[in-house]
Design a protein around this motif. Sequence first.
Motif, PDB file in Angstrom:
ATOM      1  N   MET A   1      50.535  31.151  39.538  1.00  0.00           N
ATOM      2  CA  MET A   1      50.880  32.250  40.432  1.00  0.00           C
ATOM      3  C   MET A   1      50.565  33.586  39.756  1.00  0.00           C
ATOM      4  O   MET A   1      50.297  33.651  38.553  1.00  0.00           O
ATOM      5  N   GLU A   2      50.588  34.655  40.559  1.00  0.00           N
ATOM      6  CA  GLU A   2      50.400  35.987  40.007  1.00  0.00           C
ATOM      7  C   GLU A   2      51.624  36.361  39.169  1.00  0.00           C
ATOM      8  O   GLU A   2      52.657  35.693  39.220  1.00  0.00           O
ATOM      9  N   SER A   3      51.535  37.430  38.420  1.00  0.00           N
ATOM     10  CA  SER A   3      52.670  37.857  37.609  1.00  0.00           C
ATOM     11  C   SER A   3      53.831  38.254  38.516  1.00  0.00           C
ATOM     12  O   SER A   3      53.652  38.563  39.698  1.00  0.00           O
ATOM     13  N   VAL A   4      55.034  38.226  37.945  1.00  0.00           N
ATOM     14  CA  VAL A   4      56.215  38.603  38.719  1.00  0.00           C
ATOM     15  C   VAL A   4      56.100  40.050  39.181  1.00  0.00           C
ATOM     16  O   VAL A   4      56.499  40.393  40.302  1.00  0.00           O
ATOM     17  N   GLU A   5      55.531  40.906  38.324  1.00  0.00           N
ATOM     18  CA  GLU A   5      55.367  42.308  38.703  1.00  0.00           C
ATOM     19  C   GLU A   5      54.514  42.446  39.957  1.00  0.00           C
ATOM     20  O   GLU A   5      54.833  43.222  40.869  1.00  0.00           O
ATOM     21  N   LEU A  24      53.568  37.933  53.559  1.00  0.00           N
ATOM     22  CA  LEU A  24      54.426  37.855  52.373  1.00  0.00           C
ATOM     23  C   LEU A  24      55.036  36.464  52.243  1.00  0.00           C
ATOM     24  O   LEU A  24      55.113  35.916  51.132  1.00  0.00           O
ATOM     25  N   HIS A  25      55.428  35.885  53.361  1.00  0.00           N
ATOM     26  CA  HIS A  25      56.041  34.560  53.338  1.00  0.00           C
ATOM     27  C   HIS A  25      55.075  33.524  52.759  1.00  0.00           C
ATOM     28  O   HIS A  25      55.471  32.656  51.972  1.00  0.00           O
ATOM     29  N   ASN A  26      53.816  33.625  53.111  1.00  0.00           N
ATOM     30  CA  ASN A  26      52.810  32.705  52.554  1.00  0.00           C
ATOM     31  C   ASN A  26      52.697  32.857  51.041  1.00  0.00           C
ATOM     32  O   ASN A  26      52.612  31.866  50.299  1.00  0.00           O
ATOM     33  N   LEU A  27      52.723  34.102  50.580  1.00  0.00           N
ATOM     34  CA  LEU A  27      52.640  34.354  49.131  1.00  0.00           C
ATOM     35  C   LEU A  27      53.873  33.799  48.406  1.00  0.00           C
ATOM     36  O   LEU A  27      53.756  33.210  47.320  1.00  0.00           O
ATOM     37  N   LEU A  28      55.043  33.986  49.007  1.00  0.00           N
ATOM     38  CA  LEU A  28      56.273  33.522  48.379  1.00  0.00           C
ATOM     39  C   LEU A  28      56.331  31.995  48.339  1.00  0.00           C
ATOM     40  O   LEU A  28      56.793  31.406  47.357  1.00  0.00           O
ATOM     41  N   ARG A  29      55.856  31.337  49.391  1.00  0.00           N
ATOM     42  CA  ARG A  29      55.844  29.873  49.395  1.00  0.00           C
ATOM     43  C   ARG A  29      54.905  29.312  48.331  1.00  0.00           C
ATOM     44  O   ARG A  29      55.165  28.270  47.736  1.00  0.00           O
ATOM     45  N   GLN A  30      53.792  30.029  48.089  1.00  0.00           N
ATOM     46  CA  GLN A  30      52.873  29.591  47.032  1.00  0.00           C
ATOM     47  C   GLN A  30      53.510  29.725  45.653  1.00  0.00           C
ATOM     48  O   GLN A  30      53.278  28.908  44.758  1.00  0.00           O
ATOM     49  N   ALA A  31      54.331  30.752  45.498  1.00  0.00           N
ATOM     50  CA  ALA A  31      54.967  30.986  44.185  1.00  0.00           C
ATOM     51  C   ALA A  31      56.264  30.213  44.017  1.00  0.00           C
ATOM     52  O   ALA A  31      56.767  30.080  42.893  1.00  0.00           O
ATOM     53  N   ASP A  32      56.805  29.685  45.108  1.00  0.00           N
ATOM     54  CA  ASP A  32      58.101  29.019  45.068  1.00  0.00           C
ATOM     55  C   ASP A  32      58.047  27.741  44.223  1.00  0.00           C
ATOM     56  O   ASP A  32      56.992  27.141  44.035  1.00  0.00           O
ATOM     57  N   GLY A  33      59.201  27.342  43.744  1.00  0.00           N
ATOM     58  CA  GLY A  33      59.267  26.138  42.934  1.00  0.00           C
ATOM     59  C   GLY A  33      59.104  26.447  41.459  1.00  0.00           C
ATOM     60  O   GLY A  33      59.537  27.492  40.958  1.00  0.00           O
ATOM     61  N   GLU A  34      58.421  25.562  40.744  1.00  0.00           N
ATOM     62  CA  GLU A  34      58.285  25.696  39.298  1.00  0.00           C
ATOM     63  C   GLU A  34      57.606  26.992  38.849  1.00  0.00           C
ATOM     64  O   GLU A  34      58.028  27.600  37.870  1.00  0.00           O
ATOM     65  N   PRO A  35      56.544  27.461  39.552  1.00  0.00           N
ATOM     66  CA  PRO A  35      55.900  28.708  39.092  1.00  0.00           C
ATOM     67  C   PRO A  35      56.870  29.878  39.002  1.00  0.00           C
ATOM     68  O   PRO A  35      56.843  30.648  38.034  1.00  0.00           O
ATOM     69  N   LEU A  36      57.730  30.027  40.016  1.00  0.00           N
ATOM     70  CA  LEU A  36      58.669  31.143  40.024  1.00  0.00           C
ATOM     71  C   LEU A  36      59.878  30.858  39.134  1.00  0.00           C
ATOM     72  O   LEU A  36      60.371  31.758  38.433  1.00  0.00           O
ATOM     73  N   ARG A  37      60.323  29.613  39.121  1.00  0.00           N
ATOM     74  CA  ARG A  37      61.503  29.281  38.316  1.00  0.00           C
ATOM     75  C   ARG A  37      61.221  29.349  36.822  1.00  0.00           C
ATOM     76  O   ARG A  37      62.142  29.484  36.021  1.00  0.00           O
ATOM     77  N   ALA A  38      59.960  29.247  36.455  1.00  0.00           N
ATOM     78  CA  ALA A  38      59.602  29.383  35.042  1.00  0.00           C
ATOM     79  C   ALA A  38      59.936  30.772  34.512  1.00  0.00           C
ATOM     80  O   ALA A  38      60.119  30.969  33.308  1.00  0.00           O
ATOM     81  N   HIS A  39      60.024  31.751  35.440  1.00  0.00           N
ATOM     82  CA  HIS A  39      60.351  33.131  35.039  1.00  0.00           C
ATOM     83  C   HIS A  39      61.777  33.503  35.426  1.00  0.00           C
ATOM     84  O   HIS A  39      62.137  34.682  35.474  1.00  0.00           O
ATOM     85  N   SER A  40      62.611  32.508  35.718  1.00  0.00           N
ATOM     86  CA  SER A  40      63.938  32.793  36.279  1.00  0.00           C
ATOM     87  C   SER A  40      64.799  33.657  35.363  1.00  0.00           C
ATOM     88  O   SER A  40      65.562  34.503  35.841  1.00  0.00           O
ATOM     89  N   ALA A  41      64.673  33.458  34.061  1.00  0.00           N
ATOM     90  CA  ALA A  41      65.530  34.212  33.132  1.00  0.00           C
ATOM     91  C   ALA A  41      65.301  35.713  33.204  1.00  0.00           C
ATOM     92  O   ALA A  41      66.210  36.503  32.924  1.00  0.00           O
ATOM     93  N   GLY A  42      64.074  36.128  33.587  1.00  0.00           N
ATOM     94  CA  GLY A  42      63.778  37.559  33.599  1.00  0.00           C
ATOM     95  C   GLY A  42      63.742  38.188  34.972  1.00  0.00           C
ATOM     96  O   GLY A  42      63.211  39.296  35.139  1.00  0.00           O
ATOM     97  N   LEU A  43      64.302  37.503  35.976  1.00  0.00           N
ATOM     98  CA  LEU A  43      64.196  38.006  37.347  1.00  0.00           C
ATOM     99  C   LEU A  43      65.246  39.054  37.703  1.00  0.00           C
ATOM    100  O   LEU A  43      65.058  39.814  38.660  1.00  0.00           O
ATOM    101  N   LEU A  44      66.348  39.104  36.967  1.00  0.00           N
ATOM    102  CA  LEU A  44      67.447  40.002  37.333  1.00  0.00           C
ATOM    103  C   LEU A  44      67.025  41.473  37.391  1.00  0.00           C
ATOM    104  O   LEU A  44      67.365  42.169  38.360  1.00  0.00           O
ATOM    105  N   PRO A  45      66.255  42.014  36.429  1.00  0.00           N
ATOM    106  CA  PRO A  45      65.830  43.419  36.530  1.00  0.00           C
ATOM    107  C   PRO A  45      64.963  43.684  37.751  1.00  0.00           C
ATOM    108  O   PRO A  45      65.021  44.779  38.338  1.00  0.00           O
TER     109      PRO A  45
END
Length: 420
Positions: A1-5, A24-45
């Motif tokens: 996926m693209e960077s979180v930024e 946007l929904h299509n982009l979020l579904r592509q990033a959903d799951g492991e790709p996005l959860r791999a960055h879960s620790a840094g999502l709060l900011p």
Amino acid sequence: MESVETLVAHIQGLSGSAEEVAQLHNLLRQADGEPLRAHSAGLLPFLANLHPGAHSLGFLYLLDAFVSSASNLRAQGGGDFLVTMADFLVSCSAEQIRLAPDKVFKNEVMQLNAPIRGIAPLRVAIHKIQTSSEELTPIHADYLLLCLLAKQYKAGLSILEDDILEVDHPKDLFLYCYYGGMIYIGLKKFTLALDFLHNAVTAPMSSLNAIAVESYKKYILVSLIQNGQVPSFPKYTSSTAQRNLKTHSQVYVDLSTCYGKGNYSELEGFIQSNAEKFQLDNNLGLVKQVLSSMYKRNIQRLTQTYLTLSLEDIASSVQLNTPKEAEMHVLRMIEDGEIHATINQKDGMVSFNEDPEQYKSCEMVERIDSSIQRLMALSKKLSSIDENISCDPAYLMKTGRERGGRFDYDDFDSVPHKYF
């Protein structure tokens, strides 16, 4: 996926029009799951840079990914997360979160072992996602499950009392009916529980599912408690259910057969010999209520034969230990309106009477009128649904294929002329 930024930039830039949100929904579904959860620790900011109302869909996906990590959930603090969730559901855009109702946070509430604290936020979420009170959402069942786990049965009534006529996914309907039946069982409203369990058992199904099997087991038990017998399947029950449900619930079918004999000792022995199976299904408590109802059922049978009977004879007939126990059962049944009788305390005689209700009171007239109005409204709604189905191109093409491509003029009799 693209960077979180980059993803956050998309969320900020594509949360305007309906077309942008769909992109946007299509982009979020592509990033959903492991790709996005791999960055879960840094999502709060990044969540701090999003507005729950303006960027609801993106905020929902990022918050779901953040709390999917148990360590993040603990670090955030259970109470803080629940406050964040509640604030989000109050201020979010209904149009946006309707695109991802499965992302609402029931699983996270379960991880916190605090089902009671998730009830109010999920009720808000249901009303946000619904387009009308007749629509069944994917989180109806989640809400009812939280009510069951928290033993807040009355809280479930806020959605169970709505007439549901719009269903997108069969599983949602089966779970809604099953949990709804359990809510009413918890409230001892067995007639309403039977309605919900009946719907789960008779709903269309092409293959048998575990929810229908568990519903049928409880349907048998509640039918025995409430009515003393289990009705046969109605004609509209799917052939799959009629062929297979009894096979997968054999011990419950046998229980019903044993109950029909009216012998308390035999029924008690059957339950004791199969207690482990009932316990495995978490139905032992209901089964014990079935056993207790045997006294009530046998007393009701006596009212069909005798006009007067002594408490001693009642105790002997229904296998109670003392006339005093018989008196308590009869009094309880009189209070519940299950029989109409009077007890003469001097000679210990019970006189069985006819139903005193003459259906002339103002209260009864109001109840009948209310039922008629409700049935008229339901009939009108069903006619509208039937009309829409009759005009649906997919339905017409399917019926045409089944007849080899031939249509009869009768096929179009129910279609309003405005559609031609």
